[in-house]
Design an enzyme around this catalytic site. Structure first.
Site, mmCIF file in Angstrom:
data_model
loop_
_atom_site.group_PDB
_atom_site.id
_atom_site.type_symbol
_atom_site.label_atom_id
_atom_site.label_comp_id
_atom_site.label_asym_id
_atom_site.label_seq_id
_atom_site.Cartn_x
_atom_site.Cartn_y
_atom_site.Cartn_z
ATOM 1 N N ASP A 259 0.055 -1.058 -0.563
ATOM 2 C CA ASP A 259 -0.405 0.035 -0.034
ATOM 3 C C ASP A 259 0.547 1.180 -0.308
ATOM 4 O O ASP A 259 1.383 1.104 0.808
ATOM 5 C CB ASP A 259 -0.420 0.007 1.160
ATOM 6 N N GLU A 301 1.388 -0.301 -5.046
ATOM 7 C CA GLU A 301 -0.041 0.138 -5.520
ATOM 8 C C GLU A 301 0.550 1.767 -5.524
ATOM 9 O O GLU A 301 1.284 2.399 -4.229
ATOM 10 C CB GLU A 301 -1.163 0.980 -4.049
HETATM 11 C C1 GLC Z 1 -3.787 3.339 -0.331
HETATM 12 C C2 GLC Z 1 -5.006 2.987 -0.061
HETATM 13 C C3 GLC Z 1 -6.265 3.673 0.784
HETATM 14 C C4 GLC Z 1 -5.683 4.398 1.901
HETATM 15 C C5 GLC Z 1 -4.446 5.509 1.809
HETATM 16 C C6 GLC Z 1 -3.630 5.821 3.046
HETATM 17 O O1 GLC Z 1 -3.664 4.646 -1.194
HETATM 18 O O2 GLC Z 1 -5.888 2.336 -0.898
HETATM 19 O O3 GLC Z 1 -7.417 3.421 0.212
HETATM 20 O O4 GLC Z 1 -6.374 5.620 2.159
HETATM 21 O O5 GLC Z 1 -3.578 4.420 1.334
HETATM 22 O O6 GLC Z 1 -3.287 3.915 3.695
#
Ligand code: GLC
Length: 614
Positions: A259, A301
């Protein structure tokens, strides 16, 4: 004994590079490096036999996830089935959807409020009580494996919740724990960071630092004030987090979604995004997984423009992530829906098609997050679209304010002064189904369903892994109930994270219902896709001119097989003036057609397979 040798052999393969990178990042960190290796060995010892068999199998078949039968689905455990046990009971449905990779949204322990949908983890070793236990997770993963479904889980490594034990101890004044975060006595250094570090949530969580009144300190909080950024300059943080990751892998998790990975290294005077050290950290994680749990894949991500995304694949010799999100394509798709002009998407396809075919992208129409308008504005300018007014148009279009638009989305983090905003909504609501049903407009309903189907067909045409969002397969609409929940009301992303409607899902077998049309349409696409080698990643893909600004054509070719996939992004009938001579079978309508002047229905899609000459 054999086990030890396998670990040692895998370790030996990466040892020099891993040690070198580690000691370069953590000066004099040799002692910590040795501790890391010891912990890895321990996790390797704990890994159960079935998973070790999977490690071996996948090591011998490194392309196992690159096949055309891979279909993903993402879901919140509670929204879908209440608990992990509930999800296990519903695996027949998930299987019926053709899903081969199940992404369960964050389910580790997090506070009841201030949890950012589970992205504020308070204990990385425990499942959130309301969802079940680690044992349930392990059990679910095992049952998924039995059905050849992989399980994907988020690893939220950039920050912890303010309720994590480290955060509590840091807040209470323990220096050792403060050093695991970014703590400052006053605003001097934070002010310097703010000069170069952009904001993630400018409206809902402005600024990158939070003042802690009780501790009388500032702490870095790039995302929400209750999500404290971890300091990866501290090797204890890296070692401990890696250990948590390996523990998850040992529960049977196959895909780790890393993430918010671009943010994990901070440096004064920079944007604190995508810094070289981030790549060192990801490369180390990749090697560590290859040593301890080679069955596991990393999904990064990286919600950035393509030039920033691609480096996270690493190089052939030094790979980083196995898979990345095709985020610009996703945003460009919705731009195309709103404008009815395919030129930007065609350009985006040319960019993507020019990348090495080994890269695996995860294709999606929407996810649990908002849609950000990270489009190629330099390119759009040539088409007379300027960033600010264009974003305004997109916002108006997708919130149904634009004349004739049936789309029903909600803005996210809109900044009235700049006109900037992001967008939330389910696929069906953004395609206009909600608006059509609201107004009882039959024709609009037909178009919305066609548009939704066409977008899924487009997504499945792309190389990589299609990722469905649970509920989209039955055209689920926005859920506004989040507005009544004070813990969620300020975050419009919850509009598209609603509870799964089982009573609607039951209608998937009732002929003629929206649910049946969408569900069976998607199933059909999946079935065709998995049977034809031309959908493999190895295929050559190019765009072809169609002579119509609303119609896009993609040509896929592999080993003599040729597919012309055509999409009409307008609600009018069109003709695709392609010039791909030959007779084709449209696998969707089951008609035979020539590869010129192809008639297209409103929001029509065709998958035309060239008939082999005898
Ligand atoms: C990522 C997740 C999102 C979250 C962010 C902070 O971008 O997809 O939902 O708010 O991380 O953890």
């Amino acid at each position: 004994m054999e086990r030890e040798t396998v670990f040692k052999r895998r370790l030996a393969r990466h040892y020099d590079e891993l040690k070198w990178l580690y000691c370069e990042l953590y000066e004099g960190g040799i002692g910590m490096f040795e501790e890391l290796v010891k912990a890895m060995e321990q996790r390797s010892r704990e890994r159960d036999r079935k998973l070790k068999r999977l490690d071996k199998k996948r090591e011998e078949d490194l392309d196992w996830y690159k096949r055309n039968d891979m279909v993903g689905m993402m879901m919140y455990t509670d929204a879908f089935a209440g608990t992990l046990k509930g999800v296990k009971e519903k695996l027949d449905y998930i299987e019926e959807c053709g899903v081969r990779c199940l992404h369960l949204m964050p389910l580790l322990d997090s506070p009841a409020v201030n949890n950012d949908g589970g992205y504020a983890v308070s204990d990385f070793t425990k499942v959130k009580e309301s969802l079940g236990t680690m044992e349930d997770l392990k059990d679910l993963a095992e049952e998924c494996h039995r059905r050849t479904i992989s399980v994907c889980l988020d690893f939220v490594m950039n920050h912890t919740s303010e309720e994590h034990e480290w955060a509590r101890r840091a807040r209470a004044g323990e220096k050792e724990y403060q050093d695991r975060y970014f703590f400052f006595d006053n605003y001097d250094i934070p002010a310097q960071y703010e000069k170069t570090c952009p904001q993630v949530f400018p409206t809902t969580a402005p600024g990158n630092f939070t003042w802690l009144e009780d501790a009388k300190k500032y702490v870095m909080t790039t995302f929400y004030p209750y999500q404290w950024d971890l300091n990866y300059r501290n090797p204890v943080v890296f070692n401990t987090m890696v250990d948590c990751l390996l523990n998850l892998a040992n529960q049977g998790i196959d895909v780790i979604r890393v993430d918010a990975v671009p943010y994990i290294w901070k440096e004064l005077g920079t944007s604190c995004r995508n810094l070289p050290q981030v790549h060192t950290l990801v490369r180390m994680i990749r090697m560590i997984c290859e040593i301890v749990c080679p069955a596991v894949l990393l999904l990064g991500e990286v919600v950035m423009e393509p030039a920033k995304v691609v480096p996270y694949f690493g190089t052939v010799e030094k790979p980083e992530c196995h898979m990345l999100y095709n985020v610009t394509t996703m945003a460009s798709i919705w731009h195309t829906v709103a404008t009815g002009k395919v030129s930007l998407l065609k350009h985006q396809m040319d960019v993507i098609n020019g990348l090495p075919r080994e890269y695996v992208f995860l294709n999606y129409l929407r996810c649990h997050d908002d849609i950000g308008w990270g489009l190629e504005y330099d390119w759009l300018r040539k088409e007379n679209m300027e960033e600010v007014p264009h974003k305004r148009f997109l916002s108006d279009y997708f919130t149904g304010k634009w004349p004739g638009s049936m789309a029903r989305g909600e803005l996210y983090n809109d900044d009235p002064s700049s006109g900037d905003a992001r967008l939330c909504g389910t696929t069906a609501s953004l395609c206009g189904l909600e608006g059509a049903l609201e107004t009882g407009n039959q024709e609009a309903e037909e178009k919305a369903v066609a548009c939704d189907q066409m977008l899924h067909a487009f997504m499945m045409t792309l190389s990589g892994i299609p990722m469905l969002y649970s509920g989209d397969e039955i055209g689920q609409l926005n859920d506004y109930s989040y507005r009544n929940d004070p813990a969620k009301a300020a975050d419009s992303r919850y509009v598209h994270r609603g509870k799964f409607h089982w009573e609607m899902a039951a209608k998937r077998t009732e002929k003629g219902t929206v649910q049946q049309r969408l569900f069976s349409g998607i199933r059909r696409l999946e079935e065709i896709r998995k049977k034809l080698p031309v959908f493999l990643n190895a295929a050559a893909v190019r765009t072809a001119d169609t002579g119509d600004p609303a119609v896009l054509c993609l040509i896929r070719e592999l080993d003599g097989e040729k597919l012309a996939a055509i999409f009409n992004f307008s609600g009018e009938e069109k003709t695709a003036y392609i010039n791909e001579p030959g007779t084709y079978r449209d696998l969707l309508s089951e008609e035979d057609l020539e590869g010129v002047n192809v008639p297209m229905g409103p929001y029509g899609a065709r998958w035309m397979l060239l008939k082999q000459q005898i």
